[in-house]
Design a protein around this motif. Structure first.
Motif, PDB file in Angstrom:
ATOM      1  N   VAL A 155       3.580  -4.772 -10.674  1.00  0.00           N
ATOM      2  CA  VAL A 155       4.000  -6.043 -10.749  1.00  0.00           C
ATOM      3  C   VAL A 155       5.528  -6.125 -10.586  1.00  0.00           C
ATOM      4  O   VAL A 155       6.413  -5.541 -11.039  1.00  0.00           O
ATOM      5  CB  VAL A 155       4.012  -6.444 -12.445  1.00  0.00           C
ATOM      6  N   PRO A 156       5.783  -7.085  -9.641  1.00  0.00           N
ATOM      7  CA  PRO A 156       7.153  -7.280  -8.996  1.00  0.00           C
ATOM      8  C   PRO A 156       8.128  -8.118 -10.054  1.00  0.00           C
ATOM      9  O   PRO A 156       7.519  -9.027 -10.492  1.00  0.00           O
ATOM     10  CB  PRO A 156       6.894  -8.129  -7.761  1.00  0.00           C
ATOM     11  N   GLN A 157       9.250  -7.528 -10.164  1.00  0.00           N
ATOM     12  CA  GLN A 157       9.986  -8.225 -11.065  1.00  0.00           C
ATOM     13  C   GLN A 157      10.731  -9.151 -10.334  1.00  0.00           C
ATOM     14  O   GLN A 157      10.619  -9.184  -8.944  1.00  0.00           O
ATOM     15  CB  GLN A 157      11.209  -7.267 -11.742  1.00  0.00           C
ATOM     16  N   PRO A 158      11.361 -10.394 -10.718  1.00  0.00           N
ATOM     17  CA  PRO A 158      11.907 -11.421 -10.148  1.00  0.00           C
ATOM     18  C   PRO A 158      13.315 -11.311  -9.416  1.00  0.00           C
ATOM     19  O   PRO A 158      13.731 -12.030  -8.675  1.00  0.00           O
ATOM     20  CB  PRO A 158      12.026 -12.674 -10.889  1.00  0.00           C
ATOM     21  N   ILE A 159      13.809  -9.950  -9.637  1.00  0.00           N
ATOM     22  CA  ILE A 159      15.199  -9.739  -9.202  1.00  0.00           C
ATOM     23  C   ILE A 159      15.400  -8.230  -8.575  1.00  0.00           C
ATOM     24  O   ILE A 159      14.453  -7.823  -8.352  1.00  0.00           O
ATOM     25  CB  ILE A 159      16.250  -9.503 -10.412  1.00  0.00           C
ATOM     26  N   LEU A 160      16.627  -7.807  -8.040  1.00  0.00           N
ATOM     27  CA  LEU A 160      16.795  -6.778  -7.371  1.00  0.00           C
ATOM     28  C   LEU A 160      17.132  -5.547  -8.494  1.00  0.00           C
ATOM     29  O   LEU A 160      17.885  -5.513  -9.128  1.00  0.00           O
ATOM     30  CB  LEU A 160      18.073  -6.946  -6.455  1.00  0.00           C
ATOM     31  N   ASN A 161      16.175  -4.672  -8.607  1.00  0.00           N
ATOM     32  CA  ASN A 161      16.293  -3.459  -9.250  1.00  0.00           C
ATOM     33  C   ASN A 161      15.311  -2.432  -8.711  1.00  0.00           C
ATOM     34  O   ASN A 161      14.001  -2.592  -8.814  1.00  0.00           O
ATOM     35  CB  ASN A 161      15.933  -4.023 -10.981  1.00  0.00           C
ATOM     36  N   CYS A 162      15.899  -1.285  -8.283  1.00  0.00           N
ATOM     37  CA  CYS A 162      14.957  -0.641  -7.476  1.00  0.00           C
ATOM     38  C   CYS A 162      13.876   0.122  -8.158  1.00  0.00           C
ATOM     39  O   CYS A 162      13.961   0.683  -9.577  1.00  0.00           O
ATOM     40  CB  CYS A 162      15.961   0.736  -7.125  1.00  0.00           C
ATOM     41  N   TYR A 163      12.640  -0.071  -7.867  1.00  0.00           N
ATOM     42  CA  TYR A 163      11.436   0.657  -8.267  1.00  0.00           C
ATOM     43  C   TYR A 163      11.425   1.947  -8.343  1.00  0.00           C
ATOM     44  O   TYR A 163      10.690   2.617  -8.856  1.00  0.00           O
ATOM     45  CB  TYR A 163      10.292  -0.047  -7.598  1.00  0.00           C
ATOM     46  N   GLY A 164      12.186   2.606  -7.629  1.00  0.00           N
ATOM     47  CA  GLY A 164      12.539   4.096  -7.322  1.00  0.00           C
ATOM     48  C   GLY A 164      13.385   4.748  -8.436  1.00  0.00           C
ATOM     49  O   GLY A 164      13.337   6.052  -8.690  1.00  0.00           O
ATOM     50  N   GLY A 165      13.936   3.810  -9.335  1.00  0.00           N
ATOM     51  CA  GLY A 165      14.627   4.639 -10.449  1.00  0.00           C
ATOM     52  C   GLY A 165      13.885   5.091 -11.534  1.00  0.00           C
ATOM     53  O   GLY A 165      12.987   4.889 -11.713  1.00  0.00           O
ATOM     54  N   PRO A 166      14.285   6.442 -12.101  1.00  0.00           N
ATOM     55  CA  PRO A 166      13.496   7.035 -12.827  1.00  0.00           C
ATOM     56  C   PRO A 166      13.356   6.140 -14.167  1.00  0.00           C
ATOM     57  O   PRO A 166      12.431   6.277 -15.094  1.00  0.00           O
ATOM     58  CB  PRO A 166      14.435   8.215 -13.435  1.00  0.00           C
ATOM     59  N   LEU A 167      14.212   5.090 -14.526  1.00  0.00           N
ATOM     60  CA  LEU A 167      13.946   4.347 -15.693  1.00  0.00           C
ATOM     61  C   LEU A 167      13.294   3.076 -15.607  1.00  0.00           C
ATOM     62  O   LEU A 167      12.893   2.277 -16.448  1.00  0.00           O
ATOM     63  CB  LEU A 167      15.417   4.132 -16.647  1.00  0.00           C
ATOM     64  N   ALA A 168      13.081   2.864 -14.187  1.00  0.00           N
ATOM     65  CA  ALA A 168      12.630   1.359 -13.837  1.00  0.00           C
ATOM     66  C   ALA A 168      11.121   1.232 -14.228  1.00  0.00           C
ATOM     67  O   ALA A 168      10.333   2.269 -14.132  1.00  0.00           O
ATOM     68  CB  ALA A 168      12.499   1.261 -12.291  1.00  0.00           C
ATOM     69  N   VAL A 169      10.868  -0.012 -14.873  1.00  0.00           N
ATOM     70  CA  VAL A 169       9.541  -0.361 -15.094  1.00  0.00           C
ATOM     71  C   VAL A 169       8.574  -0.976 -14.196  1.00  0.00           C
ATOM     72  O   VAL A 169       7.387  -0.722 -14.061  1.00  0.00           O
ATOM     73  CB  VAL A 169       9.436  -0.980 -16.470  1.00  0.00           C
ATOM     74  N   PHE A 170       9.325  -1.767 -13.459  1.00  0.00           N
ATOM     75  CA  PHE A 170       8.499  -2.578 -12.426  1.00  0.00           C
ATOM     76  C   PHE A 170       8.889  -2.515 -11.017  1.00  0.00           C
ATOM     77  O   PHE A 170       9.699  -1.617 -10.610  1.00  0.00           O
ATOM     78  CB  PHE A 170       8.956  -4.239 -12.940  1.00  0.00           C
ATOM     79  N   ALA A 171       8.317  -3.188 -10.405  1.00  0.00           N
ATOM     80  CA  ALA A 171       8.291  -2.978  -8.601  1.00  0.00           C
ATOM     81  C   ALA A 171       9.346  -4.092  -8.327  1.00  0.00           C
ATOM     82  O   ALA A 171       9.641  -5.166  -8.771  1.00  0.00           O
ATOM     83  CB  ALA A 171       7.015  -3.332  -8.193  1.00  0.00           C
ATOM     84  N   CYS A 172      10.151  -3.650  -7.257  1.00  0.00           N
ATOM     85  CA  CYS A 172      11.301  -4.580  -6.609  1.00  0.00           C
ATOM     86  C   CYS A 172      10.656  -5.506  -5.716  1.00  0.00           C
ATOM     87  O   CYS A 172       9.822  -4.850  -4.798  1.00  0.00           O
ATOM     88  CB  CYS A 172      12.388  -3.839  -5.927  1.00  0.00           C
ATOM     89  N   PRO A 173      11.013  -6.707  -5.665  1.00  0.00           N
ATOM     90  CA  PRO A 173       9.965  -7.519  -4.913  1.00  0.00           C
ATOM     91  C   PRO A 173      10.555  -7.394  -3.302  1.00  0.00           C
ATOM     92  O   PRO A 173       9.592  -7.382  -2.496  1.00  0.00           O
ATOM     93  CB  PRO A 173      10.427  -8.911  -5.430  1.00  0.00           C
ATOM     94  N   ILE A 174      11.856  -7.147  -3.067  1.00  0.00           N
ATOM     95  CA  ILE A 174      12.189  -6.931  -1.649  1.00  0.00           C
ATOM     96  C   ILE A 174      11.417  -5.759  -1.132  1.00  0.00           C
ATOM     97  O   ILE A 174      11.352  -5.625   0.272  1.00  0.00           O
ATOM     98  CB  ILE A 174      13.721  -7.113  -1.378  1.00  0.00           C
ATOM     99  N   GLY A 175      11.633  -4.680  -1.931  1.00  0.00           N
ATOM    100  CA  GLY A 175      11.007  -3.244  -1.675  1.00  0.00           C
ATOM    101  C   GLY A 175       9.346  -3.462  -1.228  1.00  0.00           C
ATOM    102  O   GLY A 175       8.870  -2.874  -0.384  1.00  0.00           O
ATOM    103  N   SER A 176       8.811  -4.077  -2.275  1.00  0.00           N
ATOM    104  CA  SER A 176       7.266  -4.434  -2.111  1.00  0.00           C
ATOM    105  C   SER A 176       7.091  -5.290  -0.660  1.00  0.00           C
ATOM    106  O   SER A 176       6.096  -5.004   0.065  1.00  0.00           O
ATOM    107  CB  SER A 176       6.910  -5.176  -3.096  1.00  0.00           C
ATOM    108  N   THR A 177       7.904  -6.278  -0.401  1.00  0.00           N
ATOM    109  CA  THR A 177       7.662  -6.914   0.641  1.00  0.00           C
ATOM    110  C   THR A 177       7.853  -6.109   1.963  1.00  0.00           C
ATOM    111  O   THR A 177       7.150  -6.231   2.864  1.00  0.00           O
ATOM    112  CB  THR A 177       8.768  -8.279   0.751  1.00  0.00           C
TER     113      THR A 177
END
Length: 543
Positions: A155-177
């Motif tokens: 699920v892409p989150q609506p903002i910039l927050n790296c999906y590769g972070g160990p604490l990250a829960v959602f996908a980054c929309p620009i990374g997915s794009t």
């Protein structure tokens, strides 16, 4: 002193809580029906969201002493609910959960309740909450897992927050794009997120949810310059001490050589901070020079041809920022020197046929270097100095979106913006290398990693002196959302008869725009600080 609309009524607090509670209930039901989550996760998740909603409702605006302590009790109990879920629902050791999860979280919130006695902006409370929720996978550290790979990572989150972070829960929309563009597929899911969010609220996600925007806001609060008097030296001393401790920890625990850490990291970073402490706050350059922009793109293409795509994209990214924002003589001289060195150094390698590996027709070595120097200098001189072609500096992020996140990813199938993103370095690159649970990540560190860290340090210094520099000139997600600002449902309106041109709205704006002149321009992030701080209530929120 002019009175501002900082106070939040009890009715408004109730409405905020009901909105959050209703949204949380709807989301949990959808997760149960569509994703098949078990009822234990649903109960704990809903209880946590209700607790966060009540905390937000109590802590908005300028909370009373009673509200502040009630909010602390609520958030401490919310953390206890989450700890109980991890321990009894997921089987983690209770002592470890309390020691590394609930206790530090509760102490941080206690510090916030005690220290934040002045008005707390509504968007700041939501920023802090979203930063916690978007990076809430503490099981990564408790269970020695590198990444969360469950349902939410799709699920892409609506903002910039790296999906590769160990604490990250959602996908980054620009990374997915970028991943889907590299696979020559239409990124329909990230585009859907961009369109829906942008159509409804414009760039509000940048102001209310983005953690990297929050860090820039907080860095800008550091006191520097002559107006800060003695506080600027205190700021510099604290930063120098903190970075010295970090450097010492790197030397002690990661066995890094002390001299390179001092010469290539601590010293240049603190010299830049010292310069900012002396010079004070700065304004972002207002224009983006097309000659410098095109020179950076051309030099990056030369690097791509001579070396490899990684060097080209890194060189182009840095060059876009430096040459496009400076332009004119500095960009002309820099382009000439860079072009000369690239052409001249090309003669150092020889191809299979015995000719120089890097040549353009009959030119190679020194002649090619001189030709590239003249071309680079001439291009910038004609466009920037003679014709004076330029655009507003905030248009630079569209160039980053097109060339770095777009074309480079399309032709190489690599997410190049992610590889250089300072937020990704802060949230994923540095934590993963320092933690390294698989004892293999540190061995993968190469030149690009140090470039990423350098870019992050540069933006940290810039954010101390300039309001949100990354958001205003680099962020590709902000570029996409800004296209919706003029027509989004949530927008601002000005009552001209109420405006006294006091410019309090601009002084309070984290993006340094003029809401009293243009209410819904590209850079407005809908934080509504201008609305809360207008003494005449001339700016209105409309939906």
């Amino acid at each position: 002193m002019a009175k501002t609309r900082a106070e939040i009524s009890a009715r408004t607090r109730l409405v905020v809580f009901l909105i959050i509670a209703g949204t949380a209930t709807l989301v949990t039901l959808l997760l149960k029906l569509l994703a098949g989550f078990d009822w234990g996760v649903i109960y704990y998740g809903l209880a946590s969201m209700l607790g966060l909603g009540l905390f937000l409702a109590l802590f908005l605006g300028r909370p009373t002493t009673l509200n502040r302590w009630l909010s602390f009790v609520v958030i401490a109990l919310t953390g206890a609910v989450a700890a109980a879920f991890l321990s009894f629902g997921q089987g983690l050791p209770l002592g470890r959960v309390l020691l590394f999860g609930w206790v530090p979280f509760t102490l941080i919130m206690l510090g916030a309740v005690v220290l934040l006695r002045r008005r707390v902006a509504p968007h700041r409370v939501v920023q802090i909450t979203s930063a916690v929720l978007l990076n809430a996978y503490i099981a990564a550290y408790l269970q020695d897992k590198i990444l969360y790979q469950g349902f939410f990572k799709y699920v892409p989150q609506p903002i910039l927050n790296c999906y590769g972070g160990p604490l990250a829960v959602f996908a980054c929309p620009i990374g997915s794009t970028q991943q889907m563009v590299g696979m020559k597929l239409l990124p329909w899911l990230p585009l859907g997120v961009f369109i829906i969010v942008g159509a409804f609220v414009g760039r509000a996600a940048c102001g209310w949810i983005c953690p990297f925007g929050m860090w820039q806001d907080l860095l800008y609060k550091i006191k520097v310059g002559a107006k800060a008097k003695g506080k600027r030296w205190a700021s510099f001393a604290v930063i120098a001490l903190i970075t010295a401790l970090i450097g010492a920890a790197l030397v002690r625990f990661l066995k890094l050589p002390p001299l390179p850490v001092f010469l290539y990291a601590w010293l240049p970073f603190n010299l830049l901070v010292l310069g900012v402490a002396i010079r004070g706050k700065l304004a972002l350059p207002r224009r983006m020079w097309l000659g410098g922009f095109l020179a950076a793109v051309g030099l990056a293409a030369v690097v791509w041809f001579k070396f490899e795509v990684g060097y080209a994209v890194a060189f182009g990214f840095i060059g876009l920022v430096l040459l496009a924002l400076t332009g004119r003589w500095f960009a002309a001289v820099f382009a000439a020197i860079a072009g000369f060195l690239l052409g001249w150094c090309g003669s150092a390698t020889v191809g299979t046929n015995g000719n120089p590996a890097f040549h353009v027709g009959p030119l190679s070595g020194l002649p090619l270097g001189l030709a590239l120097a003249v071309a680079g200098f001439g291009l910038v001189a004609i466009l920037d100095i003679v014709i004076k072609l330029s655009l507003p500096s905030n248009f630079l992020k569209f160039g980053v979106l097109l060339f770095v996140a777009g074309l480079a990813s399309y032709f190489t199938a690599e997410p190049w913006f992610c590889k250089l993103c300072p937020q990704g370095t802060l949230g994923a690159g540095i934590p993963l290398v320092l933690w390294d649970p698989v004892h293999a990540l540190r061995g993968l560190v190469g030149w690009l990693y140090f470039v990423k860290v350098g870019i992050l340090l540069a933006f940290i210094v810039a954010a101390i002196a300039i309001k949100r520099p990354f958001c205003r000139v680099i962020c590709p997600i902000g570029a996409v959302y800004s296209l919706f600002n003029k027509g989004s449902m949530l927008h601002l309106e000005l009552e001209p008869q109420s405006c006294t041109e006091c410019e309090l709205c601009r002084k309070s704006c984290p993006m340094d725009i003029e809401p009293h002149n243009r209410q819904n321009q590209l850079e407005c992030i809908r934080c509504f600080e201008c609305v809360w701080n207008c003494p005449k209530s001339g700016l209105k929120i409309k939906a």
